[in-house]
Each structure stands twice: as C-alpha cells, then as structure tokens.
Design a protein around this motif. Structure first.
Motif, PDB file in Angstrom:
ATOM      1  N   THR A 285      52.789  35.676  81.170  1.00  0.00           N
ATOM      2  CA  THR A 285      52.788  35.316  79.743  1.00  0.00           C
ATOM      3  C   THR A 285      54.127  35.640  79.096  1.00  0.00           C
ATOM      4  O   THR A 285      54.631  34.867  78.276  1.00  0.00           O
ATOM      5  CB  THR A 285      51.667  36.074  79.028  1.00  0.00           C
ATOM      6  N   ASP A 286      54.689  36.797  79.487  1.00  0.00           N
ATOM      7  CA  ASP A 286      56.010  37.153  78.944  1.00  0.00           C
ATOM      8  C   ASP A 286      57.069  36.138  79.360  1.00  0.00           C
ATOM      9  O   ASP A 286      57.920  35.732  78.554  1.00  0.00           O
ATOM     10  CB  ASP A 286      56.418  38.545  79.414  1.00  0.00           C
ATOM     11  N   ASP A 287      57.005  35.720  80.647  1.00  0.00           N
ATOM     12  CA  ASP A 287      57.982  34.715  81.116  1.00  0.00           C
ATOM     13  C   ASP A 287      57.821  33.404  80.350  1.00  0.00           C
ATOM     14  O   ASP A 287      58.813  32.756  79.977  1.00  0.00           O
ATOM     15  CB  ASP A 287      57.795  34.477  82.616  1.00  0.00           C
ATOM     16  N   ARG A 288      56.556  33.028  80.121  1.00  0.00           N
ATOM     17  CA  ARG A 288      56.318  31.773  79.373  1.00  0.00           C
ATOM     18  C   ARG A 288      56.844  31.879  77.937  1.00  0.00           C
ATOM     19  O   ARG A 288      57.484  30.948  77.430  1.00  0.00           O
ATOM     20  CB  ARG A 288      54.823  31.475  79.346  1.00  0.00           C
ATOM     21  N   GLN A 289      56.561  33.024  77.312  1.00  0.00           N
ATOM     22  CA  GLN A 289      57.055  33.198  75.938  1.00  0.00           C
ATOM     23  C   GLN A 289      58.576  33.179  75.891  1.00  0.00           C
ATOM     24  O   GLN A 289      59.177  32.593  74.992  1.00  0.00           O
ATOM     25  CB  GLN A 289      56.537  34.522  75.376  1.00  0.00           C
ATOM     26  N   ARG A 290      59.195  33.805  76.882  1.00  0.00           N
ATOM     27  CA  ARG A 290      60.654  33.791  76.919  1.00  0.00           C
ATOM     28  C   ARG A 290      61.184  32.370  77.115  1.00  0.00           C
ATOM     29  O   ARG A 290      62.166  31.961  76.476  1.00  0.00           O
ATOM     30  CB  ARG A 290      61.154  34.681  78.047  1.00  0.00           C
ATOM     31  N   GLU A 291      60.545  31.620  78.017  1.00  0.00           N
ATOM     32  CA  GLU A 291      60.980  30.242  78.222  1.00  0.00           C
ATOM     33  C   GLU A 291      60.836  29.421  76.950  1.00  0.00           C
ATOM     34  O   GLU A 291      61.730  28.639  76.582  1.00  0.00           O
ATOM     35  CB  GLU A 291      60.162  29.625  79.352  1.00  0.00           C
ATOM     36  N   THR A 292      59.688  29.605  76.261  1.00  0.00           N
ATOM     37  CA  THR A 292      59.502  28.859  75.004  1.00  0.00           C
ATOM     38  C   THR A 292      60.527  29.266  73.952  1.00  0.00           C
ATOM     39  O   THR A 292      61.066  28.419  73.228  1.00  0.00           O
ATOM     40  CB  THR A 292      58.091  29.105  74.475  1.00  0.00           C
ATOM     41  N   ASP A 294      63.518  30.464  74.546  1.00  0.00           N
ATOM     42  CA  ASP A 294      64.823  29.903  74.944  1.00  0.00           C
ATOM     43  C   ASP A 294      64.904  28.417  74.592  1.00  0.00           C
ATOM     44  O   ASP A 294      65.947  27.922  74.125  1.00  0.00           O
ATOM     45  CB  ASP A 294      65.038  30.100  76.447  1.00  0.00           C
ATOM     46  N   ARG A 295      63.789  27.706  74.844  1.00  0.00           N
ATOM     47  CA  ARG A 295      63.784  26.270  74.498  1.00  0.00           C
ATOM     48  C   ARG A 295      63.951  26.050  72.987  1.00  0.00           C
ATOM     49  O   ARG A 295      64.698  25.157  72.556  1.00  0.00           O
ATOM     50  CB  ARG A 295      62.489  25.638  74.972  1.00  0.00           C
ATOM     51  N   ARG A 296      63.239  26.875  72.199  1.00  0.00           N
ATOM     52  CA  ARG A 296      63.363  26.735  70.751  1.00  0.00           C
ATOM     53  C   ARG A 296      64.790  27.026  70.285  1.00  0.00           C
ATOM     54  O   ARG A 296      65.340  26.321  69.439  1.00  0.00           O
ATOM     55  CB  ARG A 296      62.403  27.699  70.058  1.00  0.00           C
ATOM     56  N   ARG A 297      65.373  28.069  70.876  1.00  0.00           N
ATOM     57  CA  ARG A 297      66.752  28.384  70.506  1.00  0.00           C
ATOM     58  C   ARG A 297      67.695  27.247  70.868  1.00  0.00           C
ATOM     59  O   ARG A 297      68.591  26.880  70.091  1.00  0.00           O
ATOM     60  CB  ARG A 297      67.188  29.659  71.213  1.00  0.00           C
ATOM     61  N   GLU A 298      67.508  26.689  72.057  1.00  0.00           N
ATOM     62  CA  GLU A 298      68.362  25.570  72.464  1.00  0.00           C
ATOM     63  C   GLU A 298      68.192  24.373  71.544  1.00  0.00           C
ATOM     64  O   GLU A 298      69.179  23.720  71.154  1.00  0.00           O
ATOM     65  CB  GLU A 298      68.041  25.191  73.903  1.00  0.00           C
ATOM     66  N   THR A 299      66.926  24.087  71.187  1.00  0.00           N
ATOM     67  CA  THR A 299      66.690  22.956  70.274  1.00  0.00           C
ATOM     68  C   THR A 299      67.318  23.209  68.903  1.00  0.00           C
ATOM     69  O   THR A 299      67.921  22.305  68.305  1.00  0.00           O
ATOM     70  CB  THR A 299      65.186  22.735  70.119  1.00  0.00           C
ATOM     71  N   ASN A 300      67.184  24.460  68.415  1.00  0.00           N
ATOM     72  CA  ASN A 300      67.802  24.785  67.120  1.00  0.00           C
ATOM     73  C   ASN A 300      69.322  24.665  67.175  1.00  0.00           C
ATOM     74  O   ASN A 300      69.964  24.159  66.246  1.00  0.00           O
ATOM     75  CB  ASN A 300      67.401  26.200  66.698  1.00  0.00           C
ATOM     76  N   ARG A 301      69.898  25.129  68.299  1.00  0.00           N
ATOM     77  CA  ARG A 301      71.350  24.999  68.448  1.00  0.00           C
ATOM     78  C   ARG A 301      71.779  23.540  68.475  1.00  0.00           C
ATOM     79  O   ARG A 301      72.778  23.155  67.849  1.00  0.00           O
ATOM     80  CB  ARG A 301      71.799  25.696  69.730  1.00  0.00           C
ATOM     81  N   ASP A 302      71.018  22.723  69.217  1.00  0.00           N
ATOM     82  CA  ASP A 302      71.361  21.293  69.282  1.00  0.00           C
ATOM     83  C   ASP A 302      71.261  20.645  67.902  1.00  0.00           C
ATOM     84  O   ASP A 302      72.128  19.828  67.524  1.00  0.00           O
ATOM     85  CB  ASP A 302      70.430  20.589  70.271  1.00  0.00           C
TER      86      ASP A 302
END
Length: 359
Positions: A285-292, A294-302
């Motif tokens: 669950t921690d890995d999934r939350q981290r992946e999500t 990271d994805r949100r951060r990448e989308t916000n950066r884009d």
C-alpha cells in the motif's frame, strides 16, 4: 522494515562476502542449508505461477510453488514461496534476483528457514492440491537420487567447516536436558517408595497361629483400559485407581504439556506468518501511495510547464503586436512627412512662378 532497505542490506552483505572471499560453508547462506524454500515479494499482481517459474528456473529446477491469493477474489497478493530441487540454487536465486526490476517494480528474494505449507480448505481446486502435494517438477528416479545424494555428500565432506550453532538451539537443548533429569528423579523417587513399601511388608512377620494366605488373595486385579478415560482426565476428574492411575495421569500430563508447547509454537509461527503478510500488505500500500504521489507530482509539473509555456507564447505574441503597431506608426509618420514636403515644394514653385510673372 521497508523491503527496499532489506534488499539493500542483502546486496551489501553479498558484496562484502565477495570482497573478503568467504567460503560457502561459513557465509550467511549456510544457516539456511536445510531449507530449499525462498520468499519472493513485491512482483506485479499480473504474474501467474507459470511466469514466476519461467523467471526463477534459470538457476535451478522449481519443484513446488505457492502463490498467495485472496480467498474471495482469487487475485494474487504480490508474494509467493518457491521450492527448488537443490538447495544450492536458492543461494544463486537470492544473490542474483534480489533487487532486480520486473515490469518496473523491484522484487525482494530471501531465504525461508522453516516453511510450513498452508492447510488445504474445501474451496481449493484439484490443481492447487496436486501442486502442494506432488509439486510441479518431474519425478526423479531412484538411481538419479542416489547418485545426486552421493555427489552432494562427497562435496559437503570436502568443504565441511565447523560452524557455531545459534543460541536458540543451545537453549532448547538445555531445556530438554532439564526435563529429562526431572523425569529421571521422579521415576527414582517412585521406585524408592515402592521398594520401601515392599520391604516393610516383608519385614513384618506373619502371625504364628494363622496359616499363610492362599496365593489367590495376593493377586491384584488389572484395570481395563477405557476409551473415555482421557475425556474424564481432561475435565480434571481425579483418577479412581491407585499407583498405576497416578503414573498414567503423570504421563498424560507430560503429553499434554508437549502438545501445548507444540500448539504454542504453531501459533507463534502462524502469528509470524500473519505479521509478515500484514507487513507485505502495508508495504504494497505504501508503494502504491508513493507511485500515485509521484504520478500526481509529475502531472502537476507538466501542467505548470505547459502553463508557463502558454504564458511565454502570449507575451511573445503581445510583444510582436506592439512592434508591428510601432512600425505602422513610423510608416505613417514618414508618409505624412513626405506629403508635407511635397506640398511645401509645390507652394514654393507657385510663388516663384508668380514672382516671375510680376516682373
């Protein structure tokens, strides 16, 4: 502990042993020489038993596999247990597969010392039952087994090095010795009591007037073994007999203690397995939350980059428009100046002509 830190620690330990040139019999792998099972965790949920066997059969023949699945949905939980035909292949798997990435996820591979297969339920299919009972590898003939066992015994004798046993084994041995001594003391005390009673009975002389009793009066009736005796004993009812019943109760009490100890050991092992499963779930669950995250951060950066690019384009367009307007204004001014100059020239010419006419 985080699984990624465990992966790093195992890799660092292997690198140190490789740098120091430690032998196989002295390395940390020798603690698990009696177990051919390994633990694999952190792989994608889409993989099946066949995929895992294809990956892990590079360093040995896989004999059995237990992929842990959800009872309700039947989906894999992301970890499994694998058994090799040869224990040496577990060392190769741990050294080479620990920390690799499969479909973008790092997996953790580690030894398993005391593996206990799960109990079969009524809902399990016939295929999984056969896999757990027989395994998934072809059966080996007796000649091949004898040759492989002989070769492995010879190699072990050649490279055998005395290894210090862990403290747990020593403590268990001490406990067993103490229990044996206590049992011997109890038996000796019982024999002394029986001998003292027999000597006292023999020392008392028979009455001179009475004749000795017949042999039938000395006989003791042997009690028949009853199947329900254990039930009454478990409920705590006192035994109805004499010395024999007391001995049986003591032996049964010792058996009960051993059964209770076994049950406690099983409960502890089950609790450890459940804790490991809970930890793996939390880590997943921690890995999934981290992946999500990271994805949100990448989308916000884009999105921010796109907005900045759009603002820059707009500013450039406005600057270009301002420059064009400035150029248009300059052109208009130049045209106005040219027109004014021509008009003045025409006026001067008209004046000159009028003066000539007047003269």
């Amino acid at each position: 502990m985080n699984p990624l830190t465990k992966v790093k620690l195992i890799n660092e330990l292997n690198e140190r042993e490789a740098d120091l040139g430690v032998k196989e019999t002295v390395s940390w792998h020798s603690e698990y020489r009696d177990s051919a099972w390994i633990f694999v965790g952190g792989f994608p949920y889409e993989l099946t038993e066949g995929d895992i066997i294809c990956v892990f059969s590079q360093y040995g023949e896989v004999v059995n596999i237990n992929l842990v699945r959800d009872k309700a949905t039947g989906k894999s939980k992301g970890f499994c247990f694998i058994c090799y035909e040869d224990q040496r292949s577990t060392v190769l798997a741990v050294d080479n597969f620990n920390g690799i990435k499969i479909k973008g996820r790092t997996i953790r591979v580690d030894h398993v010392k005391d593996y206990r297969p799960p109990k079969d339920h009524e809902d399990i299919d016939d295929v999984t039952k056969s896999l757990r009972e027989q395994g998934c590898a072809p059966k080996v003939t007796a000649t091949a087994k004898s040759s492989s066992s002989a070769s492995s015994s010879e190699e072990e004798e050649q490279y055998s090095v005395p290894v210090k046993k862990p403290k747990k084994d020593k403590k268990e041995k001490k406990k067993k010795k103490k229990e044996k001594k206590e049992k011997k003391k109890k038996k000796a005390e019982k024999e002394r009591e029986v001998g003292g009673r027999v000597s006292s009975s023999s020392a008392s002389p028979p009455p001179p007037l009475r004749p000795p009793p017949p042999p039938s009066a000395i006989r003791v009736k042997e009690e028949k073994e009853d199947a329900d005796y254990d039930k009454y004993n478990q409920r705590g009812a006192p035994p109805a007999g004499g010395r024999q019943n007391g001995q049986r109760a003591g032996e049964e009490g010792e058996g009960r203690r051993e059964e209770e100890r076994r049950r406690n050991d099983e409960r502890e092992s089950k609790g450890d397995w459940r804790r490991e499963t809970d930890r793996d779930r939390r880590r997943e669950t921690d890995d999934r939350q981290r992946e999500t995250d990271d994805r949100r951060r990448e989308t916000n950066r884009d999105e921010r980059r796109r907005e900045t690019d759009r603002d820059g384009d707009r500013r450039r367009e406005t600057d270009d428009r301002r420059r064009e307007t400035y150029r248009d204004d300059e052109r208009r001014r130049e045209t106005d100046r040219d027109r004014d100059g021509e008009r003045r020239r025409e006026m001067d010419r008209d004046r000159d002509e009028r003066r000539r006419r007047d003269r």
